[in-house]
Design a protein around this motif. Structure first.
Motif, PDB file in Angstrom:
ATOM      1  N   SER A   1      33.177 -50.180 108.112  1.00 43.63           N
ATOM      2  CA  SER A   1      32.430 -49.339 107.168  1.00 43.63           C
ATOM      3  C   SER A   1      33.219 -48.086 106.765  1.00 43.63           C
ATOM      4  CB  SER A   1      31.101 -48.893 107.791  1.00 43.63           C
ATOM      5  OG  SER A   1      30.342 -50.000 108.183  1.00 43.63           O
ATOM      6  N   LEU A   2      34.351 -47.877 107.417  1.00 43.73           N
ATOM      7  CA  LEU A   2      35.118 -46.645 107.152  1.00 43.73           C
ATOM      8  C   LEU A   2      35.511 -46.466 105.687  1.00 43.73           C
ATOM      9  CD1 LEU A   2      37.475 -46.235 110.262  1.00 43.73           C
ATOM     10  CD2 LEU A   2      35.745 -44.642 109.446  1.00 43.73           C
ATOM     11  N   PRO A   3      36.100 -47.469 105.045  1.00 39.17           N
ATOM     12  CA  PRO A   3      36.556 -47.244 103.662  1.00 39.17           C
ATOM     13  C   PRO A   3      35.437 -46.808 102.719  1.00 39.17           C
ATOM     14  CG  PRO A   3      37.436 -49.292 104.520  1.00 39.17           C
ATOM     15  CD  PRO A   3      36.452 -48.812 105.516  1.00 39.17           C
ATOM     16  N   ILE A   4      34.300 -47.515 102.767  1.00 38.21           N
ATOM     17  CA  ILE A   4      33.214 -47.185 101.830  1.00 38.21           C
ATOM     18  C   ILE A   4      32.663 -45.779 102.108  1.00 38.21           C
ATOM     19  CG2 ILE A   4      31.344 -48.334 103.153  1.00 38.21           C
ATOM     20  CD1 ILE A   4      30.256 -49.109 100.300  1.00 38.21           C
ATOM     21  N   ILE A   5      32.567 -45.424 103.387  1.00 38.69           N
ATOM     22  CA  ILE A   5      32.059 -44.088 103.736  1.00 38.69           C
ATOM     23  C   ILE A   5      33.037 -43.018 103.268  1.00 38.69           C
ATOM     24  CG2 ILE A   5      31.666 -42.555 105.716  1.00 38.69           C
ATOM     25  CD1 ILE A   5      30.226 -44.796 107.057  1.00 38.69           C
ATOM     26  N   ALA A   6      34.315 -43.262 103.467  1.00 39.42           N
ATOM     27  CA  ALA A   6      35.331 -42.279 103.075  1.00 39.42           C
ATOM     28  C   ALA A   6      35.299 -42.037 101.558  1.00 39.42           C
ATOM     29  CB  ALA A   6      36.707 -42.771 103.513  1.00 39.42           C
ATOM     30  N   ILE A   7      35.255 -43.120 100.805  1.00 44.49           N
ATOM     31  CA  ILE A   7      35.302 -42.983  99.340  1.00 44.49           C
ATOM     32  C   ILE A   7      34.048 -42.260  98.832  1.00 44.49           C
ATOM     33  CG2 ILE A   7      35.240 -44.300  97.172  1.00 44.49           C
ATOM     34  CD1 ILE A   7      36.975 -46.421  98.676  1.00 44.49           C
ATOM     35  N   ILE A   8      32.884 -42.743  99.287  1.00 48.08           N
ATOM     36  CA  ILE A   8      31.622 -42.156  98.795  1.00 48.08           C
ATOM     37  C   ILE A   8      31.531 -40.675  99.182  1.00 48.08           C
ATOM     38  CG2 ILE A   8      29.108 -42.212  99.106  1.00 48.08           C
ATOM     39  CD1 ILE A   8      29.315 -45.250  99.277  1.00 48.08           C
ATOM     40  N   SER A   9      31.849 -40.353 100.429  1.00 49.11           N
ATOM     41  CA  SER A   9      31.697 -38.973 100.909  1.00 49.11           C
ATOM     42  C   SER A   9      32.641 -38.026 100.167  1.00 49.11           C
ATOM     43  CB  SER A   9      31.979 -38.903 102.416  1.00 49.11           C
ATOM     44  OG  SER A   9      31.130 -39.764 103.095  1.00 49.11           O
ATOM     45  N   PHE A  10      33.875 -38.455 100.003  1.00 47.97           N
ATOM     46  CA  PHE A  10      34.864 -37.598  99.330  1.00 47.97           C
ATOM     47  C   PHE A  10      34.393 -37.244  97.911  1.00 47.97           C
ATOM     48  CE2 PHE A  10      38.670 -36.875  96.790  1.00 47.97           C
ATOM     49  CZ  PHE A  10      39.389 -35.994  97.586  1.00 47.97           C
ATOM     50  N   PHE A  11      33.993 -38.258  97.177  1.00 52.97           N
ATOM     51  CA  PHE A  11      33.596 -38.009  95.785  1.00 52.97           C
ATOM     52  C   PHE A  11      32.261 -37.277  95.689  1.00 52.97           C
ATOM     53  CE2 PHE A  11      36.921 -41.115  95.045  1.00 52.97           C
ATOM     54  CZ  PHE A  11      37.576 -40.552  93.974  1.00 52.97           C
TER      55      PHE A  11
ATOM     56  N   ALA B   1      30.115 -37.993 111.150  1.00 49.42           N
ATOM     57  CA  ALA B   1      30.954 -36.796 111.325  1.00 49.42           C
ATOM     58  C   ALA B   1      32.137 -36.862 110.364  1.00 49.42           C
ATOM     59  CB  ALA B   1      31.441 -36.713 112.767  1.00 49.42           C
ATOM     60  N   LEU B   2      32.704 -38.054 110.250  1.00 45.24           N
ATOM     61  CA  LEU B   2      33.821 -38.241 109.318  1.00 45.24           C
ATOM     62  C   LEU B   2      33.353 -38.017 107.882  1.00 45.24           C
ATOM     63  CD1 LEU B   2      36.841 -39.365 109.192  1.00 45.24           C
ATOM     64  CD2 LEU B   2      35.757 -41.469 108.414  1.00 45.24           C
ATOM     65  N   SER B   3      32.159 -38.538 107.591  1.00 43.37           N
ATOM     66  CA  SER B   3      31.596 -38.362 106.242  1.00 43.37           C
ATOM     67  C   SER B   3      31.409 -36.871 105.935  1.00 43.37           C
ATOM     68  CB  SER B   3      30.263 -39.109 106.156  1.00 43.37           C
ATOM     69  OG  SER B   3      29.518 -38.651 105.070  1.00 43.37           O
ATOM     70  N   MET B   4      30.902 -36.123 106.898  1.00 40.69           N
ATOM     71  CA  MET B   4      30.707 -34.680 106.701  1.00 40.69           C
ATOM     72  C   MET B   4      32.041 -33.992 106.396  1.00 40.69           C
ATOM     73  SD  MET B   4      28.152 -33.893 109.850  1.00 40.69           S
ATOM     74  CE  MET B   4      26.414 -34.336 109.835  1.00 40.69           C
ATOM     75  N   PHE B   5      33.036 -34.320 107.210  1.00 38.96           N
ATOM     76  CA  PHE B   5      34.354 -33.698 107.025  1.00 38.96           C
ATOM     77  C   PHE B   5      34.930 -34.059 105.657  1.00 38.96           C
ATOM     78  CE2 PHE B   5      38.958 -34.319 107.143  1.00 38.96           C
ATOM     79  CZ  PHE B   5      39.378 -33.015 107.385  1.00 38.96           C
ATOM     80  N   LEU B   6      34.885 -35.359 105.322  1.00 40.47           N
ATOM     81  CA  LEU B   6      35.494 -35.791 104.050  1.00 40.47           C
ATOM     82  C   LEU B   6      34.718 -35.248 102.848  1.00 40.47           C
ATOM     83  CD1 LEU B   6      36.518 -39.472 104.866  1.00 40.47           C
ATOM     84  CD2 LEU B   6      38.025 -37.542 104.414  1.00 40.47           C
ATOM     85  N   GLY B   7      33.413 -35.129 102.992  1.00 36.93           N
ATOM     86  CA  GLY B   7      32.608 -34.562 101.896  1.00 36.93           C
ATOM     87  C   GLY B   7      32.976 -33.114 101.616  1.00 36.93           C
ATOM     88  N   ILE B   8      33.095 -32.350 102.699  1.00 34.30           N
ATOM     89  CA  ILE B   8      33.452 -30.929 102.546  1.00 34.30           C
ATOM     90  C   ILE B   8      34.894 -30.808 102.037  1.00 34.30           C
ATOM     91  CG2 ILE B   8      33.811 -28.777 103.827  1.00 34.30           C
ATOM     92  CD1 ILE B   8      31.420 -29.693 105.629  1.00 34.30           C
ATOM     93  N   PHE B   9      35.752 -31.675 102.558  1.00 36.90           N
ATOM     94  CA  PHE B   9      37.151 -31.673 102.104  1.00 36.90           C
ATOM     95  C   PHE B   9      37.241 -32.082 100.622  1.00 36.90           C
ATOM     96  CE2 PHE B   9      41.241 -34.046 101.671  1.00 36.90           C
ATOM     97  CZ  PHE B   9      42.099 -32.949 101.810  1.00 36.90           C
ATOM     98  N   GLY B  10      36.441 -33.089 100.249  1.00 39.47           N
ATOM     99  CA  GLY B  10      36.414 -33.530  98.848  1.00 39.47           C
ATOM    100  C   GLY B  10      35.961 -32.397  97.937  1.00 39.47           C
ATOM    101  N   GLY B  11      34.969 -31.637  98.396  1.00 40.33           N
ATOM    102  CA  GLY B  11      34.489 -30.487  97.639  1.00 40.33           C
ATOM    103  C   GLY B  11      35.600 -29.461  97.447  1.00 40.33           C
ATOM    104  N   TYR B  12      36.374 -29.265  98.505  1.00 36.76           N
ATOM    105  CA  TYR B  12      37.488 -28.298  98.452  1.00 36.76           C
ATOM    106  C   TYR B  12      38.525 -28.758  97.418  1.00 36.76           C
ATOM    107  CZ  TYR B  12      41.629 -25.737 100.047  1.00 36.76           C
ATOM    108  OH  TYR B  12      42.762 -24.959 100.105  1.00 36.76           O
ATOM    109  N   VAL B  13      38.938 -30.002  97.535  1.00 42.73           N
ATOM    110  CA  VAL B  13      39.989 -30.540  96.642  1.00 42.73           C
ATOM    111  C   VAL B  13      39.516 -30.485  95.186  1.00 42.73           C
ATOM    112  CG1 VAL B  13      41.280 -32.626  96.010  1.00 42.73           C
ATOM    113  CG2 VAL B  13      40.998 -32.008  98.424  1.00 42.73           C
TER     114      VAL B  13
END
Lengths: 253, 246
Positions: free
Chosen positions: B42-52, B148-160
């Motif tokens: 499930s990692l790829p889908i979570i990473a993509i969705i959270s980042f964007f 936890a990864l989703s939270m991090f990537l979401g906040i990081f995505g917001g930053y980028v």
């Protein structure tokens, strides 16, 4: 030895098994035959506890299975091997893992011992060196043989086979029949086979129970069945032209 | 009445699921397998969705905060709060209910209709325990890490995205995500995640386990698993929020 005594089963208002009694003998290939929908598979499911009987007794070497507690039932089931109509192999596991599964669950064998046992069982069913194949990569006959290997992996005392020949060509059917018979003799197993394949009946039927509309209609062996005068059984056995010719040839003698 | 029938049958199944395993080592192996099946895949889908989603929340916040009275660091603050409190623990779990839930229901449902579950029972194995317990334990264990990864990537995505689109500066965003942080909110979020993980895995297993019929019914079980998991996630989200935040 397995004895069933006066077992009955209804689904709703429909009585599908009506007062059936029979003794399945050890070291013999015991057959339950009958038309489709006559209740053969239901009897087998009642015997292994997948359905509950309404009344009667099912005795595994004297132990009345339906009255046992959960733990005791599990102990009896550990002595049962079953070949399902479709094989029922675990799709996500290789042949080796499938056959090893009962050993993993119920024995303290070492890895090497398990592998030896798996190879022995696969060898018995003529699937040597096919350990790493998945069920999806096997033909119908190979699936049945692999399922048979899994059924005998843990040295069962009782072997149930639900229509082992369905969907197979005559040659593969004979291979499966011979395997079941040789395993029964070699390991002195109480084998119960459900079939409506007349070739199997003649080839391996040492003790036969004919079920008609949920009732025990006739008992005998493969020799008796060819001489039967029971009208329902005659209709069933000699339904095909080929079997009629066999019937005529037998009667001429 | 049907509701009570399903509730009763569900709790009876859960009781069977949590009975003593036949052989612990086999169950541990299954749990590791399920962690891979449920979590890693499930990692790829979570990473993509959270980042964007993190990026979009940041841009929308910056677009909305037009008043000079609202400081720009509020963009980072909003992104953090949205990701931590609701998006990662609830929306991502709803997405996982679709992915994992349908997967579990169809896997167990297929095993039911091809008599594989009967085969387990006849071998003397508690099929409910063997098939469902590893899925529940794996889900409850791995999903907090995914979130936890989703939270991090979401906040990081917001930053980028915030920097790339000029919505806010790096300093303002980082100041915003640190501002007024209350650690207990993480406790609230992860309590939700563990609850949702249990609901997704157990409800989907329930629908799969009691599948009757053929391939069509497996599909129906799969759909029911996703629908009921999602509805119960929303109900429990409300209950837990009411419990923690009031």
């Amino acid at each position: 030895m397995i004895e069933i005594k006066n077992i009955s089963k209804s689904f709703g208002d429909r009585k599908v098994i009506d007062d059936v009694s029979f003794t399945f003998e050890q070291g013999k290939t015991n057959l339950i035959i009958g038309e489709s929908g006559s209740g053969k598979t239901t009897i087998m499911k009642l015997m292994v506890g997948l359905h509950e009987i309404d009344c009667g007794e099912i005795l595994y070497d004297g132990q009345n299975f339906p009255t046992l507690g959960v733990k005791e039932k599990q102990e009896v089931r550990k002595k049962i091997g079953m070949l399902f109509q479709g094989g029922a192999l675990f799709d996500s596991q290789t042949l080796e893992e499938n056959v090893r599964f009962p050993l993993d669950m119920f024995t303290d064998m070492t890895k090497e011992e398990k592998l030896d046992r798996v190879n022995f069982c696969l060898d018995k069913v003529q699937l040597t060196n096919r350990n790493n194949l998945y069920p999806g990569e096997l033909s119908g006959g190979m699936k049945k043989r692999a399922a048979l290997a899994r059924a005998i992996a843990n040295n069962p005392q009782y072997l149930f086979c639900d229509e082992p020949n369905s969907g197979l060509d005559p040659k593969t059917s004979i291979v499966i029949d011979n395997l079941i018979q040789s395993l029964t003799k070699e390991f002195n197993i109480t084998t119960v086979v459900i079939t409506h394949d007349m070739n199997s009946v003649v080839e391996i039927g040492e003790k036969i129970l004919y079920i008609y509309k949920g009732k025990p209609w006739w008992t005998g062996n493969s020799q008796d069945i060819l001489k039967t005068t029971n009208p329902e059984l005659v209709d069933f056995v000699f339904a095909s032209g080929f079997m009629k010719e066999v019937f005529n040839a037998v009667n001429k003698k | 009445m049907k509701l009570f029938f399903h509730l009763g049958r569900y709790f009876i199944l859960i009781k069977r699921v949590f009975s003593k395993p036949e052989k612990l080592s086999v169950y541990v192996r299954q749990i590791v397998h399920e962690i891979d099946n449920i979590g890693i895949s499930s990692l790829p889908i979570i990473a993509i969705i959270s980042f964007f989603m993190g990026g979009v929340i940041t841009i929308q916040s910056a677009f909305g905060f037009t008043s000079p009275l609202v400081p720009l660091y509020a963009v980072g603050y909003t992104a953090r709060e949205s990701m931590l409190l609701e998006f990662s623990p609830t929306i991502v779990c709803l997405i996982l209910a679709g992915k994992i839930g349908s997967n579990i229901a169809s896997e167990i449902g297929s095993m039911r209709i091809t008599e594989q579950i009967d085969a387990l029972e006849i071998m003397g194995i508690n099929s409910a325990g063997y098939l469902i317990l590893p899925k529940i334990l794996a889900g409850v264990f791995i999903m907090p890490f995914l979130i936890a990864l989703s939270m991090f990537l979401g906040i990081f995505g917001g930053y980028v995205m915030g920097i790339a689109t000029g919505a806010c500066s790096s300093y303002e965003y980082i100041f915003g995500i640190q501002a007024f942080f209350e650690p207990w909110k993480l406790y609230y979020s992860f309590t939700k995640v563990i609850t949702f993980a249990f609901l997704i895995t157990s409800i989907s297993s329930y629908f799969g386990y009691y599948t009757q019929g053929g391939a069509l019914e497996v599909g129906k079980s799969s759909t029911a698993a996703v629908v009921y998991s999602s509805i119960l996630i929303l109900i429990f989200n409300f209950l837990l929020t009411q419990l923690f935040l009031t």
